[in-house]
Design a protein around this motif. Sequence first.
Motif, PDB file in Angstrom:
ATOM      1  N   SER A 195      52.192  38.664  42.886  1.00 22.41           N
ATOM      2  CA  SER A 195      51.092  38.040  42.144  1.00 22.41           C
ATOM      3  C   SER A 195      51.307  38.223  40.645  1.00 22.41           C
ATOM      4  O   SER A 195      52.074  39.074  40.207  1.00 22.41           O
ATOM      5  CB  SER A 195      49.761  38.675  42.560  1.00 22.41           C
ATOM      6  N   THR A 197      48.834  39.130  38.843  1.00 22.57           N
ATOM      7  CA  THR A 197      47.962  40.246  38.537  1.00 22.57           C
ATOM      8  C   THR A 197      48.328  41.414  39.445  1.00 22.57           C
ATOM      9  O   THR A 197      48.977  41.251  40.466  1.00 22.57           O
ATOM     10  CB  THR A 197      46.482  39.890  38.743  1.00 22.57           C
ATOM     11  N   SER A 200      42.262  43.950  40.479  1.00 24.16           N
ATOM     12  CA  SER A 200      41.118  43.068  40.229  1.00 24.16           C
ATOM     13  C   SER A 200      40.430  43.376  38.905  1.00 24.16           C
ATOM     14  O   SER A 200      39.578  42.600  38.455  1.00 24.16           O
ATOM     15  CB  SER A 200      40.099  43.196  41.365  1.00 24.16           C
ATOM     16  N   ASN A 238      43.165  34.415  40.856  1.00 26.17           N
ATOM     17  CA  ASN A 238      43.373  34.362  39.409  1.00 26.17           C
ATOM     18  C   ASN A 238      43.198  32.954  38.847  1.00 26.17           C
ATOM     19  O   ASN A 238      43.471  32.700  37.676  1.00 26.17           O
ATOM     20  CB  ASN A 238      44.741  34.920  39.026  1.00 26.17           C
ATOM     21  N   SER A 244      42.577  28.643  34.977  1.00 27.60           N
ATOM     22  CA  SER A 244      43.012  30.033  35.092  1.00 27.60           C
ATOM     23  C   SER A 244      41.877  30.994  34.745  1.00 27.60           C
ATOM     24  O   SER A 244      41.086  30.744  33.836  1.00 27.60           O
ATOM     25  CB  SER A 244      44.192  30.286  34.159  1.00 27.60           C
ATOM     26  N   VAL A 246      42.811  34.204  34.194  1.00 26.86           N
ATOM     27  CA  VAL A 246      43.542  35.300  33.558  1.00 26.86           C
ATOM     28  C   VAL A 246      44.220  34.819  32.285  1.00 26.86           C
ATOM     29  O   VAL A 246      44.487  33.628  32.095  1.00 26.86           O
ATOM     30  CB  VAL A 246      44.595  35.898  34.517  1.00 26.86           C
ATOM     31  N   GLY A 250      48.223  38.191  32.284  1.00 20.45           N
ATOM     32  CA  GLY A 250      47.734  38.450  33.633  1.00 20.45           C
ATOM     33  C   GLY A 250      46.405  39.154  33.717  1.00 20.45           C
ATOM     34  O   GLY A 250      45.829  39.275  34.795  1.00 20.45           O
ATOM     35  N   PRO A 252      42.327  39.798  33.356  1.00 22.04           N
ATOM     36  CA  PRO A 252      41.166  38.908  33.466  1.00 22.04           C
ATOM     37  C   PRO A 252      40.744  38.372  32.106  1.00 22.04           C
ATOM     38  O   PRO A 252      40.650  39.120  31.138  1.00 22.04           O
ATOM     39  CB  PRO A 252      40.096  39.816  34.072  1.00 22.04           C
ATOM     40  N   LEU A 261      38.078  39.994  38.668  1.00 19.51           N
ATOM     41  CA  LEU A 261      38.542  38.806  39.356  1.00 19.51           C
ATOM     42  C   LEU A 261      37.837  38.687  40.709  1.00 19.51           C
ATOM     43  O   LEU A 261      37.510  39.692  41.335  1.00 19.51           O
ATOM     44  CB  LEU A 261      40.058  38.855  39.556  1.00 19.51           C
TER      45      LEU A 261
END
Length: 269
Positions: A195, A197, A200, A238, A244, A246, A250, A252, A261
């Motif tokens: 990912s 990210t 969270s 994300n 988006s 983020v 990456g 938030p 997130l």
Amino acid sequence: MPATKFLFWNLNRRPLAALIADLADEHLIDLIILAECEIDPSTMLRVLNRTSNRFHRTSGECQYITIYSGFPAQFVQSTYESERTSIRTIELPDRDPVLLAAVHLPSKLYQSGDSQAFECRELARQIDLEEQKAGHRRTILVGDFNVNPFEPGIAGGLHSVMSRQVAARGTRTVQGREYPFFYNPMWSHFGDADSHTAGSYYYDAGQHVNHYWNIFDQVLLRPELASRFDSNGLNILNAIGSRSLVRLDGRPDQQAGSDHLPLLFEVEF
């Protein structure tokens, strides 16, 4: 039976009704669980039901948790409410009833790790009481715990483990006392291997021990439901459509969404 789809999101008091509705439409969400939601219910319902008349706000007294349901009101009933915890029974036609416990526990900004662990133990005790009243342990526990999966509150206070096989034992015994397990599938969402990210919630603390990425937003399941849980349906989102949530690094994007997130998952019951 099709799996029931859940969305959890800590909104950080942001006016994100349109994004929530987009998520609900995009992923065909059945139950929307929101923390720190200050959106007027009439506004939220108008936006959620812009193309249908499916969602309603469920009744509850929890200050920090708001739940919108795509199921008729009689199928989602409150059984316990406190300032930070809401426990509902979900009883759909031709399905086993389940308990849904939704929480927003105190922040690390205001409580020590020891206090957070105590809160988790109290939460475990209350859930056990509600399970005894319900006569089953088909429980889904979701929310912003403000505690990572590896910290004492989640791992010890709630007896949550990363292994479905271990959780399948049902209970553990410590000092002659028996405690029921929770299965915590969130462990596999740490790190950026799969990912953009690595959790969270991102926090850059000026301390020697700093995890940067945290998973405070979690779903835990009793073994009775863990055996029917498809981990592929669990995602920290994300993006919503082409939008988006983020930044380029990456983290938030609090201007586009929230400092947390959203968490998407589905459970078969």
